[in-house]
Design a protein around this motif. Structure first.
Motif, short mmCIF file in Angstrom:
data_model
loop_
_atom_site.label_atom_id
_atom_site.label_comp_id
_atom_site.label_asym_id
_atom_site.label_seq_id
_atom_site.Cartn_x
_atom_site.Cartn_y
_atom_site.Cartn_z
N VAL A 8 0.85 -1.20 0.00
CA VAL A 8 0.00 0.00 0.00
C VAL A 8 0.88 1.24 0.00
CG1 VAL A 8 -1.66 1.35 1.35
CG2 VAL A 8 -2.02 -1.11 1.02
N GLU A 12 1.27 4.18 -2.88
CA GLU A 12 1.23 5.62 -2.62
C GLU A 12 2.47 6.30 -3.20
OE1 GLU A 12 0.68 5.90 1.61
OE2 GLU A 12 -1.42 5.28 1.47
N THR A 17 -3.83 5.25 -5.02
CA THR A 17 -4.48 4.94 -3.75
C THR A 17 -5.06 3.54 -3.84
OG1 THR A 17 -6.54 5.97 -4.47
CG2 THR A 17 -5.04 7.34 -3.18
N HIS A 19 -8.00 0.97 -2.28
CA HIS A 19 -9.27 0.89 -1.57
C HIS A 19 -9.66 -0.58 -1.44
CE1 HIS A 19 -9.96 5.22 -1.96
NE2 HIS A 19 -9.42 5.09 -3.15
N ASP A 35 -5.67 6.26 -11.25
CA ASP A 35 -4.67 5.56 -10.44
C ASP A 35 -5.22 5.09 -9.10
OD1 ASP A 35 -2.89 5.77 -12.50
OD2 ASP A 35 -1.85 7.50 -11.68
N VAL A 36 -6.30 4.35 -9.20
CA VAL A 36 -6.93 3.73 -8.03
C VAL A 36 -6.87 2.22 -8.21
CG1 VAL A 36 -9.15 3.36 -6.85
CG2 VAL A 36 -8.46 5.67 -7.54
#
Length: 121
Positions: A8, A12, A17, A19, A35-36
Motif C-alpha cells: 500500500v 502511494e 491509492t 481501496h 490511479d486507483v
C-alpha cells in the motif's frame, strides 16, 4: 517478505491509492487514469499481497485493458517485486511443486508461475 502494508505504501509512492471492497467480483482491479486500485476485502494475506502486486504492475505499465498477455506480464512484474532470487532458490530446493513453493514464499501460484516465466525470458 512483503506485506500488504508495504505494498500500500509502495502504491502511494507510485501516486496511487488503494481501496478495499467487499463486493468486488475479482480479487483486484486497477482503474487507469485515476490511479486507483481496489482489492477485495477478506482475502488471505498471501492472496492480498499477490493481487496487490499484480495490480501495481498494471499501474506501473498504465494498462488500459486486461488481455491475457497483459496479465502474464503483470504476474512477471509482481514476481520480481515479491520474490528475491535467493529466496526462490531456497524454496525450489525444498519443494518440487508450484504450490509448495508458493506456500513457502507466502505468495500465490500465479506469482510463482510469473517468476518461472522470468527465468526463461
Amino acid at each position: 517478505m512483503r506485506t500488504t502494508t508495504d505494498l500500500v505504501l509502495h502504491a502511494e509512492d507510485m501516486g496511487a491509492t488503494v481501496h478495499w471492497a467487499l463486493d468486488l467480483p475479482e480479487r483486484g482491479r486497477y482503474y487507469p487514469g485515476v490511479d486507483v486500485i481496489v482489492i477485495r476485502h477478506g482475502m488471505t494475506e498471501r492472496r492480498t499481497v499477490s493481487t496487490l502486486a499484480h495490480e501495481l504492475a498494471h499501474l506501473h505499465y498504465g494498462d488500459p485493458l486486461c488481455t491475457p498477455a497483459v496479465n502474464r506480464r503483470a504476474w512477471r512484474w509482481a514476481a520480481r517485486l515479491l520474490i528475491p532470487s535467493d529466496e526462490y532458490a531456497r524454496a525450489e530446493q525444498h519443494h518440487n511443486t508450484v504450490g509448495g513453493m508458493a506456500d513457502h514464499l507466502g505468495v500465490t501460484a500465479e506469482v510463482i508461475r510469473g517468476y518461472q516465466a522470468t527465468l526463461g525470458a
